[in-house]
Motif scaffolding. Structure first.
Motif, PDB file in Angstrom:
ATOM      1  N   THR A  53       0.829  -1.211   0.000  1.00  0.00           N
ATOM      2  CA  THR A  53       0.000   0.000   0.000  1.00  0.00           C
ATOM      3  C   THR A  53       0.860   1.256   0.000  1.00  0.00           C
ATOM      4  O   THR A  53       0.610   2.210  -0.759  1.00  0.00           O
ATOM      5  N   LYS A  54       1.893   1.272   0.851  1.00  0.00           N
ATOM      6  CA  LYS A  54       2.766   2.444   0.929  1.00  0.00           C
ATOM      7  C   LYS A  54       3.492   2.678  -0.388  1.00  0.00           C
ATOM      8  O   LYS A  54       3.591   3.821  -0.867  1.00  0.00           O
ATOM      9  N   PHE A  55       3.983   1.611  -0.990  1.00  0.00           N
ATOM     10  CA  PHE A  55       4.709   1.750  -2.258  1.00  0.00           C
ATOM     11  C   PHE A  55       3.791   2.316  -3.332  1.00  0.00           C
ATOM     12  O   PHE A  55       4.180   3.217  -4.086  1.00  0.00           O
ATOM     13  N   GLU A  56       2.577   1.809  -3.416  1.00  0.00           N
ATOM     14  CA  GLU A  56       1.623   2.311  -4.406  1.00  0.00           C
ATOM     15  C   GLU A  56       1.326   3.797  -4.185  1.00  0.00           C
ATOM     16  O   GLU A  56       1.287   4.591  -5.138  1.00  0.00           O
ATOM     17  N   GLU A  57       1.119   4.167  -2.947  1.00  0.00           N
ATOM     18  CA  GLU A  57       0.784   5.563  -2.645  1.00  0.00           C
ATOM     19  C   GLU A  57       1.945   6.500  -2.940  1.00  0.00           C
ATOM     20  O   GLU A  57       1.766   7.576  -3.532  1.00  0.00           O
ATOM     21  N   GLU A  58       3.156   6.105  -2.533  1.00  0.00           N
ATOM     22  CA  GLU A  58       4.320   6.954  -2.750  1.00  0.00           C
ATOM     23  C   GLU A  58       4.685   7.050  -4.234  1.00  0.00           C
ATOM     24  O   GLU A  58       5.094   8.115  -4.715  1.00  0.00           O
ATOM     25  N   LEU A  59       4.534   5.953  -4.955  1.00  0.00           N
ATOM     26  CA  LEU A  59       4.819   5.969  -6.387  1.00  0.00           C
ATOM     27  C   LEU A  59       3.836   6.870  -7.124  1.00  0.00           C
ATOM     28  O   LEU A  59       4.235   7.690  -7.963  1.00  0.00           O
ATOM     29  N   ALA A  60       2.550   6.721  -6.835  1.00  0.00           N
ATOM     30  CA  ALA A  60       1.535   7.553  -7.479  1.00  0.00           C
ATOM     31  C   ALA A  60       1.799   9.030  -7.209  1.00  0.00           C
ATOM     32  O   ALA A  60       1.698   9.876  -8.109  1.00  0.00           O
ATOM     33  N   LYS A  61       2.171   9.343  -5.982  1.00  0.00           N
ATOM     34  CA  LYS A  61       2.473  10.732  -5.613  1.00  0.00           C
ATOM     35  C   LYS A  61       3.663  11.252  -6.404  1.00  0.00           C
ATOM     36  O   LYS A  61       3.643  12.389  -6.913  1.00  0.00           O
ATOM     37  N   PHE A  62       4.716  10.452  -6.540  1.00  0.00           N
ATOM     38  CA  PHE A  62       5.912  10.890  -7.248  1.00  0.00           C
ATOM     39  C   PHE A  62       5.626  11.127  -8.721  1.00  0.00           C
ATOM     40  O   PHE A  62       6.060  12.130  -9.309  1.00  0.00           O
ATOM     41  N   VAL A  63       4.903  10.204  -9.349  1.00  0.00           N
ATOM     42  CA  VAL A  63       4.615  10.314 -10.781  1.00  0.00           C
ATOM     43  C   VAL A  63       3.573  11.394 -11.054  1.00  0.00           C
ATOM     44  O   VAL A  63       3.572  12.006 -12.125  1.00  0.00           O
ATOM     45  N   GLY A  64       2.686  11.633 -10.085  1.00  0.00           N
ATOM     46  CA  GLY A  64       1.658  12.636 -10.274  1.00  0.00           C
ATOM     47  C   GLY A  64       0.382  12.081 -10.858  1.00  0.00           C
ATOM     48  O   GLY A  64      -0.315  12.757 -11.626  1.00  0.00           O
ATOM     49  N   VAL A  65       0.060  10.827 -10.510  1.00  0.00           N
ATOM     50  CA  VAL A  65      -1.196  10.213 -10.923  1.00  0.00           C
ATOM     51  C   VAL A  65      -2.007   9.860  -9.683  1.00  0.00           C
ATOM     52  O   VAL A  65      -1.480   9.805  -8.564  1.00  0.00           O
ATOM     53  N   LYS A  66      -3.298   9.598  -9.887  1.00  0.00           N
ATOM     54  CA  LYS A  66      -4.161   9.276  -8.761  1.00  0.00           C
ATOM     55  C   LYS A  66      -3.885   7.898  -8.185  1.00  0.00           C
ATOM     56  O   LYS A  66      -3.935   7.712  -6.968  1.00  0.00           O
ATOM     57  N   ARG A  67      -3.583   6.941  -9.069  1.00  0.00           N
ATOM     58  CA  ARG A  67      -3.490   5.557  -8.591  1.00  0.00           C
ATOM     59  C   ARG A  67      -2.300   4.818  -9.199  1.00  0.00           C
ATOM     60  O   ARG A  67      -1.949   5.019 -10.359  1.00  0.00           O
ATOM     61  N   ALA A  68      -1.730   3.948  -8.400  1.00  0.00           N
ATOM     62  CA  ALA A  68      -0.737   2.983  -8.862  1.00  0.00           C
ATOM     63  C   ALA A  68      -1.129   1.616  -8.336  1.00  0.00           C
ATOM     64  O   ALA A  68      -1.536   1.491  -7.177  1.00  0.00           O
ATOM     65  N   VAL A  69      -1.027   0.614  -9.182  1.00  0.00           N
ATOM     66  CA  VAL A  69      -1.326  -0.769  -8.792  1.00  0.00           C
ATOM     67  C   VAL A  69      -0.039  -1.571  -8.977  1.00  0.00           C
ATOM     68  O   VAL A  69       0.441  -1.741 -10.111  1.00  0.00           O
ATOM     69  N   ALA A  70       0.533  -2.046  -7.893  1.00  0.00           N
ATOM     70  CA  ALA A  70       1.822  -2.730  -7.935  1.00  0.00           C
ATOM     71  C   ALA A  70       1.651  -4.193  -8.338  1.00  0.00           C
ATOM     72  O   ALA A  70       0.800  -4.904  -7.795  1.00  0.00           O
ATOM     73  N   VAL A  71       2.495  -4.633  -9.292  1.00  0.00           N
ATOM     74  CA  VAL A  71       2.416  -6.000  -9.808  1.00  0.00           C
ATOM     75  C   VAL A  71       3.811  -6.618  -9.878  1.00  0.00           C
ATOM     76  O   VAL A  71       4.800  -5.988  -9.512  1.00  0.00           O
ATOM     77  N   VAL A  72       3.875  -7.860 -10.360  1.00  0.00           N
ATOM     78  CA  VAL A  72       5.104  -8.647 -10.239  1.00  0.00           C
ATOM     79  C   VAL A  72       6.215  -8.219 -11.198  1.00  0.00           C
ATOM     80  O   VAL A  72       7.385  -8.471 -10.938  1.00  0.00           O
ATOM     81  N   ASN A  73       5.869  -7.625 -12.325  1.00  0.00           N
ATOM     82  CA  ASN A  73       6.894  -7.123 -13.247  1.00  0.00           C
ATOM     83  C   ASN A  73       6.274  -6.153 -14.241  1.00  0.00           C
ATOM     84  O   ASN A  73       5.049  -5.998 -14.310  1.00  0.00           O
ATOM     85  N   GLY A  74       7.134  -5.515 -15.021  1.00  0.00           N
ATOM     86  CA  GLY A  74       6.663  -4.517 -15.966  1.00  0.00           C
ATOM     87  C   GLY A  74       5.848  -5.103 -17.096  1.00  0.00           C
ATOM     88  O   GLY A  74       4.933  -4.449 -17.619  1.00  0.00           O
ATOM     89  N   THR A  75       6.161  -6.327 -17.511  1.00  0.00           N
ATOM     90  CA  THR A  75       5.387  -6.973 -18.572  1.00  0.00           C
ATOM     91  C   THR A  75       3.959  -7.218 -18.125  1.00  0.00           C
ATOM     92  O   THR A  75       3.007  -6.964 -18.872  1.00  0.00           O
ATOM     93  N   ALA A  76       3.801  -7.695 -16.891  1.00  0.00           N
ATOM     94  CA  ALA A  76       2.459  -7.896 -16.343  1.00  0.00           C
ATOM     95  C   ALA A  76       1.709  -6.573 -16.257  1.00  0.00           C
ATOM     96  O   ALA A  76       0.503  -6.496 -16.545  1.00  0.00           O
ATOM     97  N   ALA A  77       2.419  -5.514 -15.877  1.00  0.00           N
ATOM     98  CA  ALA A  77       1.796  -4.189 -15.788  1.00  0.00           C
ATOM     99  C   ALA A  77       1.268  -3.744 -17.145  1.00  0.00           C
ATOM    100  O   ALA A  77       0.133  -3.256 -17.269  1.00  0.00           O
ATOM    101  N   LEU A  78       2.074  -3.921 -18.192  1.00  0.00           N
ATOM    102  CA  LEU A  78       1.643  -3.502 -19.523  1.00  0.00           C
ATOM    103  C   LEU A  78       0.523  -4.391 -20.045  1.00  0.00           C
ATOM    104  O   LEU A  78      -0.421  -3.905 -20.693  1.00  0.00           O
ATOM    105  N   HIS A  79       0.598  -5.678 -19.779  1.00  0.00           N
ATOM    106  CA  HIS A  79      -0.474  -6.597 -20.184  1.00  0.00           C
ATOM    107  C   HIS A  79      -1.819  -6.141 -19.631  1.00  0.00           C
ATOM    108  O   HIS A  79      -2.798  -5.982 -20.364  1.00  0.00           O
ATOM    109  N   ILE A  80      -1.859  -5.882 -18.337  1.00  0.00           N
ATOM    110  CA  ILE A  80      -3.123  -5.496 -17.712  1.00  0.00           C
ATOM    111  C   ILE A  80      -3.520  -4.076 -18.117  1.00  0.00           C
ATOM    112  O   ILE A  80      -4.714  -3.786 -18.294  1.00  0.00           O
TER     113      ILE A  80
END
Length: 384
Positions: A53-80
């Motif tokens: 939860t903390k990683f998602e919140e801090e990442l979203a804040k840094f990038v400047g987006v409302k939400r981040a959903v943390a997953v196992v790798n970048g390929t999975a992130a792009l797939h979804i």
């Protein structure tokens, strides 16, 4: 190779204080150990835990987006990201041929078809100017959707990738997506800490993807994230990556085919510690770039690829651009023999057996860059 190159390799080894200098390795200290140890002590090591939860919140804040959903790798992130953006089987998805294979694989996981696009010399990322001329010839808008007149398939999405941390021409790509009714999905796997005209990459598309592999600017070991300003898409992405399990105190119920893609808490703990040092890494990356500019000025036939005018780049991988007087593979062989790990740019997708039959634009610049580009040691370091 001549004495210039021998001296250059020696200077890089001295810079890092090592006989063998890796291309890009993670930088850890006691903070990572503290957070990961805390996970082990509490027993919260899997995909549920406070660090996720903390990683998602801090990442979203840094990038400047409302939400981040943390997953196992970048390929999975792009797939979804592609899936929740509406990419379906037999759709075509516009993407650069000059990219890591994960971009094309994620499209294939959706049973969609990569449509390969050339890149621009000043970014090494997707060329929107060339692409628009191409679309004017081969595509047409039907209703509110774009179709390939040659294949009669829908062209659903546009996926730029920010090569080695240099932002692509995002203003023009956003305008192109809007004009042709395409969903923009940024492959920001390499660009944490990169800004386009003051706005962070990974925040321009409807939904976007980022990577935290072991060689990225920060790492969670293996990991990625889906980034969006759309709460509904974020919730759907989180649901799909949690095996599409319907929340219940004890029952195992799933409402569609889902994916076991959520980032474990231990990986997120590592990421939280790394995020705390990201600004320091970015400063070190800039200093390293300045040092390389100084060292490379002594080499004939070589320029250092530097950020485009619109990009405040993270300089994830330092990049040599060789002129015709130098053979890429000879340079690679020499540097690696000298203990300075170096790599060519990826083999373009149109040269791989599984993607060589995909539709494509003219790929002249892609083919040229493949012959010229060499990545060299890029780990953040204190430059003296």
């Amino acid at each position: 190779m001549n004495n210039q190159w021998i001296q250059f390799a020696e200077q890089v080894r001295q810079l890092y204080g090592k006989d063998f200098v890796p291309l890009h390795e993670p930088t850890f200290n006691d903070k990572e150990l503290e957070y990961v140890t805390d996970c082990i002590k509490t027993g919260w090591v899997s995909s549920v835990g406070a660090y996720v939860t903390k990683f998602e919140e801090e990442l979203a804040k840094f990038v400047g987006v409302k939400r981040a959903v943390a997953v196992v790798n970048g390929t999975a992130a792009l797939h979804i990201a592609l899936k929740v953006a509406g990419v379906e089987a037999e759709d075509e998805v516009l993407m650069p041929s000059l990219t890591f294979i994960a971009t094309a694989n994620a499209i294939s996981y959706c049973s969609a078809i990569p449509h390969l696009v050339d890149v621009h010399e000043d970014t090494m990322g997707m060329d929107p100017f060339k692409l628009e001329k191409y679309l004017q010839k081969i595509a047409e808008v039907r209703g509110n959707e774009l179709y390939n007149k040659q294949t009669n398939r829908r062209i659903k999405a546009l996926v730029p990738m920010h090569t080695f941390g240099h932002a692509a021409h995002l203003d023009e790509l956003v305008a192109l997506a809007n004009k042709y009714h395409l969903v923009l999905v940024e492959d920001a796997a390499e660009s944490l800490g990169t800004y386009y005209k003051g706005k962070h990459t990974g925040s321009f598309g409807k939904v976007n993807a980022m990577s935290f592999n072991g060689n990225k600017i920060i790492t969670t070991g293996g990991g990625g994230a889906i980034l969006t300003d759309d709460d509904a898409l974020a919730n759907y992405a989180k649901h799909l990556t949690t095996t599409a399990k319907v929340p219940h105190k004890w029952e195992y119920a799933h409402d569609e085919v889902g994916y076991n893609y959520r980032m474990p808490n231990m990986n997120a703990a590592l990421g939280c510690a790394q995020l705390e040092k990201l600004e320091q890494f970015l400063v070190q990356k800039k200093a390293l770039t300045s040092k390389y500019e100084e060292l490379i000025a002594q080499l004939d036939g070589v320029t250092l690829f530097t950020e485009p005018a619109h990009s405040n780049s993270n300089y994830w991988l330092q990049t040599l651009d060789l002129d015709a007087s130098l053979e890429r593979d000879q340079v690679l062989a020499f540097l690696n023999e000298q203990g300075v790990m170096s790599r060519p740019i990826w083999r373009p997708m149109h040269e791989l057996d599984m993607y060589k039959h995909c539709p494509s634009t003219d790929l002249t610049v892609t083919n040229e860059l493949k012959k010229r580009i060499v990545n060299i040691a890029s780990t953040p370091v204190e430059v003296k």
